[in-house]
Write an enzyme that holds these catalytic residues in place. Structure first.
Site, PDB file in Angstrom:
ATOM      1  N   ASP A 348       0.740  -1.267   0.008  1.00 12.74           N
ATOM      2  CA  ASP A 348       0.058  -0.164   0.018  1.00 12.74           C
ATOM      3  C   ASP A 348       0.929   1.365  -0.097  1.00 12.74           C
ATOM      4  OD1 ASP A 348      -2.653   1.159   0.426  1.00 12.74           O
ATOM      5  OD2 ASP A 348      -1.713   1.749   2.129  1.00 12.74           O
ATOM      6  N   GLU A 385       1.578  -0.564  -5.168  1.00 11.06           N
ATOM      7  CA  GLU A 385       0.737   0.437  -5.422  1.00 11.06           C
ATOM      8  C   GLU A 385       1.474   1.732  -5.624  1.00 11.06           C
ATOM      9  OE1 GLU A 385      -3.693   2.182  -3.717  1.00 11.06           O
ATOM     10  OE2 GLU A 385      -1.711   2.069  -2.264  1.00 11.06           O
TER      11      GLU A 385
END
Length: 694
Positions: A348, A385
């Site tokens: 993330d 990401e």
């Protein structure tokens, strides 16, 4: 500081421990005495004490002061013959509380060990914690005797994956799931036969590291608002107790491993969504559980005034490239990969792994590079990401070091634009469809994780059913969530029983799935999309532990046609290795065609820089190169114009064409068109060709 009840101090035998073993390690010392070695790092604390509790007790039964047992910046102690399965533990760190100096010591509070392999406190989902409990979250010591029974990670290359992004709790919480242990790792095991039947060979789980679902606890319209997704980590070594049917017994790690073993037994890899960019702690004194009260200077990037920087958008920024934090992240990844058999990780806000200790990007020696060179992680999948909340956008430019792949949001946006009839995106669609060579030429098309929907945003059903987000149930006046969704309700906002609108919605969903599964790159889909699961227009369900987030499995029967379509295109992809080639070859092959080219409906070559509503992708699969029985040809027709379009099929004098799927109802499986195919508006048709017998 001492909140132990009178007379509770138990006589313990202990000595200086091994400072190289961070965390709590069950071991034998040099004299052959069994016990537990406790070690914790703190560069700036003035004192440290190990605090021991009997399981579930509010107050400790012992504290061991470690000031005389410090080796460098590590406090360590070896406790003899400790009945570790019956205790919980934490630490008191003493020092100043001065934000400007980046010091946040609160010796009256018990801190959670960053290396704890199990966490107690919120032992079941939404369990209340006694406010009088000393140490809101405590470490537990687990037995390392799990029987893997010869478990091995499935031998599937990255390019061959079909990734299924899912939330552990959402998969089985709806009553329609029929799970015996809803919302848990055990419940997810019950869904493995379904996942396998779909053709998926990799599941990517939203965060399962211990987090506090009650972090945002409040009520709105008589419904509880929670930290449902879990992007707010408390501890980076422990599975979430609330996701385990055995969490109240402290056996969440055991149940997690059982789940991994069950997926592997069915040939399915497991990837974890990991959040090393920030933690659950905050500026308030009450939100100090671990890292902040152990060593704020080491673990967080601070502003000149001592307050946390907020590159994550979640209140703080983990100092990923501090040497100690680098080692911590690597230790965590090694644990999950080597000890828990996890196959890979999706990071993330991955640019945080690039930001130096001052927050400025540092490409020379960031932890992201160290991850790729770590020998014990060589078999692990690494997915970034490639953007963060502070504007560091790296899609296509995140350094790969021969290892990393990226979530490709440009793929997502181009496919959404095109299916809604935006002809200007035709050139970009061809580039994304063919593996995004403009972005991944140095690493191959498997550097691109292609997706159209994910947890963050509309579901596939909602993408074709809503023009606007509808997040009112989050209690934030619909201000949260992305306002730019590239969606189209196809004539009516939300629920309708209009048969034409429903047909168009299903057609577009099928078309998007067909494009996703025939594009080069690694496809990822969001769980429930294959049965038209809806979030009622909510594009930011981070706080919704409700029917909004839970998958309604009764949809499987209602949307059997869509499910079968998705299943078929997945299996089509798996049966044609040419779709999964990672190189960008352009020369003519031995069977007389480039491996991938694009054409217009009339059969002429498509221009790479011209807008169009109508394109077709032509694959040529050489059986010698790919080890298949015979040469195959694939024609993927896409019409996003508002009228029917006739497509001329390639070389019908040499190739017999058969319809595999059509997202509309015009062409049926097994149809054998002679030379042309009619494509309805916003439809995708996949045809398979074989050499014509002469």
């Amino acid at each position: 500081m001492n909140d132990m009840p009178d007379g509770a101090m138990t006589a313990l035998v202990y000595e200086k421990g091994d400072s190289t073993k961070l965390g709590a390690t069950v071991c034998t010392n040099k004299k052959g005495i069994k016990g537990v070695n406790f070690s914790i790092y703190s560069e700036n604390a003035l004192s440290c004490a190990l605090v021991l509790f009997h399981i579930g007790e509010k107050l400790p039964f012992a504290e061991i002061y470690l000031n005389d047992m410090k080796d460098g910046n590590v406090y360590s102690v070896f406790v003899h013959n400790l009945d570790y399965e019956k205790i919980e533990y934490g630490y008191r760190l003493g020092g100043e509380y001065d934000k400007i100096q980046e010091l946040r010591y609160q010796p009256e509070r018990v801190m959670l060990d960053p290396y704890a392999k199990s966490v107690s406190g919120r032992n079941s989902w939404c369990m209340e914690i006694d406010p009088k409990r000393s140490g809101k979250f405590r470490g537990r010591i687990i037995k390392d005797d799990f029987d893997w029974e010869g478990d091995v990670c499935p031998d599937i290359q990255l390019k061959d994956l079909i990734i299924y992004e899912a939330h552990v709790r959402s998969m089985t919480m709806h009553p329609s799931s029929g799970a015996e242990n809803p919302g848990t790792f055990a419940g997810l095991i019950e869904k493995i036969p379904y996942i396998k039947s779909l053709g998926v060979n990799c599941i990517e789980l939203l965060p399962i590291f211990e987090f506090d679902e009650m972090e945002f606890n409040r009520f709105f319209n008589q419904k509880r608002i929670l930290n449902y997704w879990g992007y707010s980590t408390l501890n980076f070594f422990s599975p979430k107790a609330g996701y385990a049917s055995k969490g109240t017994e402290g056996k969440q790690t055991e149940e997690f491993k059982e789940m991994i073993k069950a997926f592997h037994a069915e040939g399915i890899k497991v990837i974890l969504d990991v959040v090393y960019n920030h933690t659950a702690e905050g500026e308030e004194k009450e939100r100090c559980y671990s890292f902040q009260g152990i060593d704020q200077k080491t673990y967080y990037i601070s502003q000149p005034d001592g307050f946390n920087t907020n590159y994550s958008g979640c209140g703080n920024t983990f100092k990923c490239n501090h040497p100690v934090v680098k080692d911590f992240i690597l230790d965590s990844l090694r644990y999950w990969h080597n000890e828990c058999h996890v196959d890979g990780f999706r990071f993330d806000l991955a640019p945080m792994l690039i930001r130096g200790v001052d927050g400025v990007p540092d490409w020379e020696n960031p932890v992201a590079k160290d991850i790729t060179s770590d020998e014990s992680l060589k078999d692990a999948i690494m997915i970034a990401e490639p953007w963060d909340a502070a504007g560091l956008y790296l899609t296509g430019t995140f350094h790969h070091w021969g290892k990393w792949s990226e979530w490709n949001d440009k793929y997502r946006d181009s496919m959404r634009q095109f299916i809604n009839g935006n002809s200007e995106y035709a050139p970009d669609v061809m580039a994304r469809f063919s593996g995004s060579e403009d972005m991944y030429s140095t690493c191959g098309s498997d550097g691109s994780i292609n997706f159209i929907t994910c947890h963050d945003g509309f579901t596939m059903h909602d993408l074709v059913s809503y023009n606007e987000k509808h997040n009112e149930s989050n209690g934030e006046q619909n201000r949260d969530g992305n306002n730019w969704n590239i969606s189209n309700n196809n004539g009516w906002e939300g629920y309708t029983d209009d048969p034409y609108i429903l047909h168009m919605r299903r057609r577009k969903m099928k078309s998007l799935f067909a494009l996703l599964m025939t594009s080069r790159g690694v496809p990822m889909m969001y769980a429930g999309d294959e049965i038209c699961n809806t979030q009622n227009g909510n594009n930011n369900a981070y706080c919704q532990d409700s029917e909004i987030s839970w998958i309604d499995w009764s949809q499987l029967e209602k949307e059997k046609d869509v499910f079968e379509f998705v299943k078929n295109v997945i299996n089509f992809r798996k049966s044609h290795p040419v779709l999964r080639n990672t190189s960008f070859e352009k020369e003519t092959t031995k069977i007389g065609y480039p491996e991938l080219s694009f054409r217009y409906p009339g059969g002429t070559d498509a221009f790479p820089d011209k807008k169009s509503h109508c394109i077709a992708a032509f694959y040529a699969e050489d059986h010698e190169k790919y080890g298949t029985q015979e040469d195959s040809f694939i024609y993927v027709i896409c019409n996003v114009y508002e009228k029917d379009i006739t497509y001329l099929l390639p070389d019908t004098d040499k190739i017999d064409w058969t319809v595999f799927v059509d997202s509309s109802t015009r062409n049926r499986f097994g149809d054998k068109p002679e030379s042309t195919v009619e494509a309805e508006p916003y439809s995708v048709i996949i045809l398979e060709g074989k050499h014509r017998d002469n």
